[in-house]
Design an enzyme around this catalytic site. Structure first.
Site: not given
Length: 191
Positions: A97, A149, A161
């Protein structure tokens, strides 16, 4: 192991053991987003300094011109469907990510950039009042940390993502039940 049968001398794992294994596997998969990559060229900065709750204190934040937002989004959309790779930060090697974010921003900024999600939180400022805009970062607590994240908001209630091992860079709705429950904050690198 779909389609494969275990040899007859092996018994099936207990359901509780299987659940524990699946949870541990899921945690390990998402850990790549907040971990330091395995590449020696990664920039390293101090850990996130928290002030007044969940928001990171910006340390030397990037303040890019707003007209670069669309260039960032165009670059991001070029790599949708690229495989997830732990520590990955290129279309050829795959992305995690924060590696996706680093690669996308490299296309619009020539300076030294953060690598981990917590470093990106420190290099950006909270989105307050004006609302979420295309090109802003969205952060999620998937591993017990407010910055475990992240993705890039692309508009229409969606973000891009690099999700997890076995997945690909993808566009997902912000109101997706998994991410809606784990959303912590939006931050921006744009002035």
């Amino acid at each position: 192991m779909h389609g494969m049968q275990a040899p007859s001398h092996l018994s099936a794992p207990h359901p509780a053991t299987r659940r524990m294994w699946l949870l541990a596997s899921a945690a390990a998969v998402l850990a790549g987003c907040s971990s330091t990559p395995r590449t020696p060229s990664a920039s390293r900065t101090a850990p996130v300094a928290r002030s007044g709750g969940s928001s990171a204190r910006a340390v030397d934040p990037l303040q890019l011109q707003s007209d670069l937002r669309e260039a960032l989004l165009a670059r991001t959309m070029l790599v949708v469907n690229t495989p997830y790779t732990y520590g990955g930060n290129s279309p050829e090697g795959g992305f995690d990510c924060s590696g996706l974010i680093q690669w996308a921003v490299q296309g619009i900024h020539t300076g030294k950039l953060p690598r981990t999600t917590s470093q990106w939180a420190q290099s950006s400022t909270p989105v307050q009042g004006r609302g979420l805009q295309r090109g802003d970062f969205v952060f999620f607590n998937t591993m017990g940390s407010n910055y475990s994240h992240m993705g890039i908001f692309v508009g229409s209630g969606q973000f891009v993502h690099a999700p997890s091992s076995g997945g690909t860079v993808q566009r997902v709705r912000m109101d997706n039940p998994y991410f809606a429950k784990r959303f912590t904050e939006a931050r921006s690198i744009f002035a």
